[in-house]
Write a protein that holds these residues in place. Structure first.
Motif, PDB file in Angstrom:
ATOM      1  N   ARG A 136     -76.209  94.757  86.366  1.00 54.93           N
ATOM      2  CA  ARG A 136     -75.653  94.225  87.716  1.00 54.93           C
ATOM      3  C   ARG A 136     -75.561  92.794  87.706  1.00 54.93           C
ATOM      4  N   LEU A 137     -76.680  92.161  87.194  1.00 48.34           N
ATOM      5  CA  LEU A 137     -76.366  90.732  87.114  1.00 48.34           C
ATOM      6  C   LEU A 137     -74.888  89.991  86.678  1.00 48.34           C
ATOM      7  N   THR A 138     -74.473  90.716  85.583  1.00 48.99           N
ATOM      8  CA  THR A 138     -73.185  90.445  85.005  1.00 48.99           C
ATOM      9  C   THR A 138     -71.982  90.740  86.271  1.00 48.99           C
ATOM     10  N   ALA A 139     -72.255  92.000  86.811  1.00 51.90           N
ATOM     11  CA  ALA A 139     -71.181  92.418  87.987  1.00 51.90           C
ATOM     12  C   ALA A 139     -71.250  91.321  88.899  1.00 51.90           C
ATOM     13  N   PHE A 140     -72.333  91.069  89.627  1.00 48.98           N
ATOM     14  CA  PHE A 140     -72.238  89.993  90.466  1.00 48.98           C
ATOM     15  C   PHE A 140     -71.909  88.763  90.211  1.00 48.98           C
ATOM     16  N   GLU A 141     -72.185  88.109  88.941  1.00 49.66           N
ATOM     17  CA  GLU A 141     -71.636  87.098  88.600  1.00 49.66           C
ATOM     18  C   GLU A 141     -70.159  87.259  88.504  1.00 49.66           C
ATOM     19  N   LEU A 169     -70.864  86.751  93.545  1.00 53.01           N
ATOM     20  CA  LEU A 169     -71.974  87.122  94.446  1.00 53.01           C
ATOM     21  C   LEU A 169     -73.453  87.065  94.135  1.00 53.01           C
ATOM     22  N   ASP A 170     -74.286  86.928  95.102  1.00 53.44           N
ATOM     23  CA  ASP A 170     -75.502  86.601  94.926  1.00 53.44           C
ATOM     24  C   ASP A 170     -76.674  87.841  94.454  1.00 53.44           C
ATOM     25  N   PRO A 171     -76.925  87.841  93.153  1.00 57.31           N
ATOM     26  CA  PRO A 171     -77.782  89.212  92.961  1.00 57.31           C
ATOM     27  C   PRO A 171     -79.013  89.447  93.623  1.00 57.31           C
ATOM     28  N   GLU A 172     -79.609  88.231  94.323  1.00 55.43           N
ATOM     29  CA  GLU A 172     -80.744  88.298  95.015  1.00 55.43           C
ATOM     30  C   GLU A 172     -80.654  88.735  96.388  1.00 55.43           C
ATOM     31  N   LEU A 173     -79.460  88.648  96.966  1.00 56.10           N
ATOM     32  CA  LEU A 173     -79.208  89.038  98.362  1.00 56.10           C
ATOM     33  C   LEU A 173     -78.855  90.651  98.421  1.00 56.10           C
ATOM     34  N   PRO A 174     -79.323  91.202  99.597  1.00 50.40           N
ATOM     35  CA  PRO A 174     -78.957  92.643  99.592  1.00 50.40           C
ATOM     36  C   PRO A 174     -77.535  92.678  99.802  1.00 50.40           C
ATOM     37  N   THR A 175     -76.964  93.826  99.809  1.00 49.24           N
ATOM     38  CA  THR A 175     -75.468  93.899  99.717  1.00 49.24           C
ATOM     39  C   THR A 175     -75.077  95.357 100.325  1.00 49.24           C
ATOM     40  N   ILE A 176     -74.051  94.847 101.211  1.00 53.56           N
ATOM     41  CA  ILE A 176     -73.618  96.027 102.365  1.00 53.56           C
ATOM     42  C   ILE A 176     -71.997  96.509 101.729  1.00 53.56           C
ATOM     43  N   LEU A 177     -71.751  97.472 101.444  1.00 58.04           N
ATOM     44  CA  LEU A 177     -70.464  97.764 100.835  1.00 58.04           C
ATOM     45  C   LEU A 177     -69.589  98.608 102.105  1.00 58.04           C
ATOM     46  N   ILE A 178     -68.604  98.022 102.551  1.00 61.70           N
ATOM     47  CA  ILE A 178     -67.759  98.628 103.639  1.00 61.70           C
ATOM     48  C   ILE A 178     -66.538  99.287 102.933  1.00 61.70           C
ATOM     49  N   MET A 179     -66.453 100.626 103.188  1.00 62.28           N
ATOM     50  CA  MET A 179     -65.290 101.280 102.623  1.00 62.28           C
ATOM     51  C   MET A 179     -64.322 101.784 103.833  1.00 62.28           C
ATOM     52  N   ALA A 180     -63.328 101.217 103.959  1.00 59.18           N
ATOM     53  CA  ALA A 180     -62.482 101.573 105.170  1.00 59.18           C
ATOM     54  C   ALA A 180     -61.826 103.021 105.145  1.00 59.18           C
ATOM     55  N   TYR A 226     -68.948  98.700  92.560  1.00 64.47           N
ATOM     56  CA  TYR A 226     -69.145  98.164  93.811  1.00 64.47           C
ATOM     57  C   TYR A 226     -70.276  99.107  94.454  1.00 64.47           C
ATOM     58  N   MET A 227     -70.253 100.352  93.994  1.00 60.53           N
ATOM     59  CA  MET A 227     -71.121 101.179  94.878  1.00 60.53           C
ATOM     60  C   MET A 227     -72.727 101.090  94.028  1.00 60.53           C
ATOM     61  N   HIS A 228     -72.512 100.728  92.782  1.00 65.29           N
ATOM     62  CA  HIS A 228     -73.535 100.511  92.190  1.00 65.29           C
ATOM     63  C   HIS A 228     -74.257  99.152  92.470  1.00 65.29           C
ATOM     64  N   MET A 229     -73.403  98.073  92.941  1.00 66.73           N
ATOM     65  CA  MET A 229     -73.939  96.927  93.347  1.00 66.73           C
ATOM     66  C   MET A 229     -74.473  96.975  94.734  1.00 66.73           C
ATOM     67  N   ALA A 230     -74.130  97.863  95.567  1.00 65.24           N
ATOM     68  CA  ALA A 230     -74.487  97.689  96.742  1.00 65.24           C
ATOM     69  C   ALA A 230     -75.940  98.566  97.002  1.00 65.24           C
ATOM     70  N   ASP A 231     -76.656  97.949  98.483  1.00 61.41           N
ATOM     71  CA  ASP A 231     -77.981  98.698  98.747  1.00 61.41           C
ATOM     72  C   ASP A 231     -77.561  99.570  99.756  1.00 61.41           C
ATOM     73  N   LEU A 232     -76.465  99.485 100.529  1.00 63.57           N
ATOM     74  CA  LEU A 232     -76.011 100.337 101.718  1.00 63.57           C
ATOM     75  C   LEU A 232     -74.439 100.494 101.585  1.00 63.57           C
ATOM     76  N   ILE A 233     -73.940 101.593 101.829  1.00 62.07           N
ATOM     77  CA  ILE A 233     -72.482 101.529 102.135  1.00 62.07           C
ATOM     78  C   ILE A 233     -72.250 102.455 103.522  1.00 62.07           C
ATOM     79  N   VAL A 234     -71.247 101.462 104.323  1.00 62.10           N
ATOM     80  CA  VAL A 234     -70.710 101.834 105.566  1.00 62.10           C
ATOM     81  C   VAL A 234     -69.548 102.515 105.447  1.00 62.10           C
ATOM     82  N   LEU A 271     -76.543 106.097  96.398  1.00 68.40           N
ATOM     83  CA  LEU A 271     -76.582 104.873  97.725  1.00 68.40           C
ATOM     84  C   LEU A 271     -76.490 105.398  99.078  1.00 68.40           C
ATOM     85  N   PRO A 272     -77.524 105.082  99.892  1.00 67.34           N
ATOM     86  CA  PRO A 272     -77.711 105.398 101.153  1.00 67.34           C
ATOM     87  C   PRO A 272     -76.583 105.150 101.960  1.00 67.34           C
TER      88      PRO A 272
END
Length: 398
Positions: free
Chosen positions: A190-195, A199-210, A295-303, A319-320
């Protein structure tokens, strides 16, 4: 092993399931010969254009009408269902050249029309090639049910019971789930992916799949979500929707420029009337990507919209989901299932987006509860179990 997978391009999920199954089979047997065929395009490019175009048009512009049509063909005795079946089955013999040329040991379908075409052809000509029908949503529909289908693969025990209630023998129904690519089950650094994504690995991440539908709806939802007072960052994947990507890019640039001007104004004229700042969050905008699993692994929630494959991929990474704009029909049924199983929440209206997202981020126990429900439901061995089932049916047919 020679495997013919009959799929369709009415929505991306049918082909993604086919690709995932092919990938797994080849990982187990490099000598296997697997052919994926867009069955509607094969029998008639004209019909494919009409069916695919009609689906997209109705889903985007007249969703209520689509829902009514979907419901009407779920009744095997309805005039609409009989008419559709009569038209589609008339094309069944066009499959024979494909079958005779490829000579499959087994046929797998990921679309109801593909199931209907081969099952009716099998009955008409007395063919012995076994068929597995994979249902790529979370509810049963009559268009999947045909005499001659050797095995149905579904996503839940409830779907097993529903098929049985419609006259299918229980021994022919397997709750193995929808196959997804194995990368979704693999952990990432995850750390490598965020870097790598800035993106900031400490911030919650929301993924939007349109997905492939909508421009205005997605921008409205994004505009509401960023009004949340919580700190988080957003990844937006527009898929191959150029119009949506271009609109999103302009929208984000406009926000950046207006907020920059507001900051400059505060410095130059600190005592003057302040420019109005626009709510914003750090946002990574992506077009089509082959790394959805990352990106799904990086996210905390997907919209997302509740398409069967996107939902299954989210479940595979734990992923919720926050579901929006479910089309009446299979998407609405998928959404009901996910919410009832505590794997998703609904974003019912634009005005609830901000409140719902804020509440979820402020209630980590609720998100953890959703993750627990997903882990309990997840079918991590779907492709493996389907592969074993294929071998059993082939052996039984010898």
């Amino acid at each position: 092993m020679r495997v013919l997978i009959l799929a369709a391009t009415t929505g991306g999920g049918h082909m993604r399931a086919a690709d995932a199954l092919k990938e797994y089979i080849l990982s187990q047997d490099e000598n296997a010969e697997i052919k994926i065929e867009d069955v509607i395009e094969y029998i008639s490019p004209f019909v494919n254009k009409a069916v695919t175009g009609g689906y997209v048009y109705m889903a985007k512009n007249t969703p209520t009408m689509y829902g009514t049509f979907y419901k009407s063909i779920d009744d095997e005795n309805s005039p609409v269902n009989r008419t559709v079946e009569m038209v589609t089955v008339s094309f069944k013999k066009r499959l024979m050249p494909l079958i005779e040329e490829f000579k499959p040991d087994i046929i797998v379908t990921t679309h109801s029309l593909a199931t209907e075409l081969y099952a009716s052809l099998k009955k008409l000509l007395g063919l012995k090639i076994p068929i597995i029908s994979i249902l790529t949503d979370f509810a049963i529909h009559q268009t999947y049910i045909y005499e001659g289908v050797d095995a149905y693969v579904v996503s839940s025990r409830k779907m097993v019971d529903d098929l049985v209630s419609r006259g299918v023998e229980r021994v022919r129904v397997y709750p193995y789930g929808i196959p997804v690519k194995q990368e979704f089950y693999k952990e990432i650094d995850r750390l490598t992916a965020f870097e790598s994504e800035g993106l900031d690995p400490e911030l919650p991440t929301i993924l939007i799949m349109a997905g492939s539908f909508g421009v205005t709806d997605i921008l409205k939802i994004y505009h509401k979500i960023v009004k949340s007072p919580e700190d988080f960052q957003i990844i937006v994947i527009t898929g191959k929707n150029e119009k949506l990507y271009d609109n999103f890019e302009r929208y984000l640039k406009r926000i950046t420029i207006k907020n920059t001007l507001a900051e400059i104004n505060e410095i130059i004229k600190p005592n003057s009337k302040k420019r109005r700042r626009i709510a914003s969050k750090p946002t990574k905008l992506l077009y089509f990507t082959n790394e959805v699993e990352k990106y799904m692994h990086m996210a905390d929630l997907i919209v997302t919209k509740p398409g069967g494959l996107t939902v299954t991929e989210a479940i595979s990474v734990g992923l919720p989901m926050a579901i929006f704009k479910a089309i009446p029909g299979q998407e609405e049924q998928n959404a009901d299932f996910l919410v009832n199983k505590n794997m998703a929440v609904r974003l019912e209206k634009d005005k609830t987006c901000t409140t719902m997202i804020t509440r979820l981020l402020r209630e980590p126990d609720r998100l953890d509860g959703m993750k627990k429900s997903i882990r309990e439901f997840s079918k991590g061995n779907s492709a493996k179990n389907i592969y074993i089932l294929m071998q059993e049916l082939i052996d039984r047919n010898k």
